[in-house]
Design a protein around this motif. Structure first.
Motif, short mmCIF file in Angstrom:
data_model
loop_
_atom_site.label_atom_id
_atom_site.label_comp_id
_atom_site.label_asym_id
_atom_site.label_seq_id
_atom_site.Cartn_x
_atom_site.Cartn_y
_atom_site.Cartn_z
N LYS A 166 0.90 -0.71 -0.28
CA LYS A 166 -0.26 0.00 0.08
C LYS A 166 0.82 1.19 -0.13
N LEU A 167 1.66 1.79 -1.37
CA LEU A 167 1.89 3.35 -1.05
C LEU A 167 0.77 4.07 -0.71
N LYS A 168 1.51 5.33 0.06
CA LYS A 168 0.95 6.77 -0.02
C LYS A 168 1.65 7.85 -0.64
N TYR B 124 -3.28 7.15 -1.70
CA TYR B 124 -3.13 5.46 -1.35
C TYR B 124 -3.15 4.68 -2.91
N ILE B 125 -2.15 3.87 -2.87
CA ILE B 125 -2.30 3.14 -4.34
C ILE B 125 -2.19 1.98 -3.75
N ASN B 126 -3.14 0.89 -3.84
CA ASN B 126 -2.79 -0.69 -3.21
C ASN B 126 -2.52 -1.24 -4.32
N VAL B 127 -0.97 -2.12 -3.91
CA VAL B 127 -0.70 -2.73 -5.02
C VAL B 127 -1.11 -4.51 -4.84
N LEU B 128 -2.30 -4.87 -5.71
CA LEU B 128 -2.21 -6.42 -5.04
C LEU B 128 -1.62 -7.60 -6.39
N PRO B 129 -1.17 -8.64 -5.45
CA PRO B 129 -0.46 -9.54 -6.80
C PRO B 129 -2.21 -9.75 -7.72
N ALA B 130 -1.68 -10.54 -9.64
CA ALA B 130 -2.73 -10.23 -10.11
C ALA B 130 -3.87 -11.67 -9.45
N TRP B 131 -3.53 -12.81 -8.72
CA TRP B 131 -4.68 -13.60 -8.04
C TRP B 131 -4.91 -13.27 -6.84
N LEU B 132 -4.99 -12.50 -6.08
CA LEU B 132 -5.68 -11.63 -5.29
C LEU B 132 -7.10 -10.75 -5.63
N TRP B 133 -6.66 -10.05 -6.88
CA TRP B 133 -7.11 -9.62 -7.59
C TRP B 133 -8.29 -10.26 -7.86
N ALA B 134 -7.85 -11.02 -8.60
CA ALA B 134 -9.21 -12.33 -9.04
C ALA B 134 -9.33 -12.12 -8.13
N LEU B 135 -9.52 -12.92 -6.68
CA LEU B 135 -10.34 -12.99 -5.96
C LEU B 135 -11.68 -12.25 -5.38
N LYS B 136 -10.27 -10.24 -5.70
CA LYS B 136 -10.90 -9.87 -4.97
C LYS B 136 -12.38 -8.54 -6.32
N GLY B 137 -11.31 -7.97 -7.28
CA GLY B 137 -12.35 -7.38 -8.25
C GLY B 137 -11.96 -6.44 -8.39
N VAL B 138 -12.60 -5.11 -8.45
CA VAL B 138 -12.30 -3.38 -7.95
C VAL B 138 -12.33 -3.00 -6.78
N ASP B 139 -13.46 -3.87 -6.02
CA ASP B 139 -13.57 -3.74 -4.82
C ASP B 139 -12.54 -3.68 -3.75
N ALA B 140 -11.30 -4.67 -4.63
CA ALA B 140 -10.11 -4.50 -3.70
C ALA B 140 -9.52 -2.99 -3.63
N ILE B 141 -10.10 -2.15 -4.22
CA ILE B 141 -9.55 -0.24 -4.07
C ILE B 141 -10.23 -0.04 -2.42
#
Length: 96
Positions: A72-74, A79-96
C-alpha cells in the motif's frame, strides 16, 4: 465483469493508465497493470501515471496489479493499493 464502462485514461501530460472503470452506480476507479515494479524506473513510471491521474480525477485511491507483489503506497494524492493478480482476481475492483 459486473457491468459498467471500461476505458483507458490519458493524463493532461500524456501519461496513460490502463483502465478507468465506471461502475453502473457511477463510481470510478483507476487500475494500472505491471508485471513487476521492483525496478526503480518501472515503479516511478507506473506510480507517477497513477498519481497524476488520481489528482486529475479527484480520486484518493487506485489499484496497481502485479504478478506477485503486495503493498500500500502512500502518495501526495492518496493511496495506491498494489495487489498480485491472483488476489485481485478473488477481490475484483472492490480491492480498492
Amino acid at each position: 465483469r459486473r457491468g459498467g464502462l471500461l476505458e483507458y485514461y490519458r493524463t493532461s501530460s500524456g501519461r496513460e493508465v490502463d483502465f478507468f472503470v465506471t461502475t453502473l452506480e457511477g463510481h470510478t476507479s483507476l487500475v494500472q497493470v505491471a508485471l513487476d515494479i521492483t525496478g526503480v524506473e518501472t515503479r516511478k513510471r507506473e506510480v507517477g501515471s497513477l498519481s497524476e491521474a488520481m489528482e486529475e480525477c479527484g480520486l484518493r485511491e487506485s489499484l496497481l496489479i502485479t504478478l506477485d507483489q503486495q503493498d500500500k503506497l502512500k502518495t501526495h494524492e492518496g493511496y495506491i493499493n498494489v495487489l498480485p493478480a491472483w488476489l485481485w482476481a478473488l477481490k475484483g475492483v472492490d480491492a480498492i
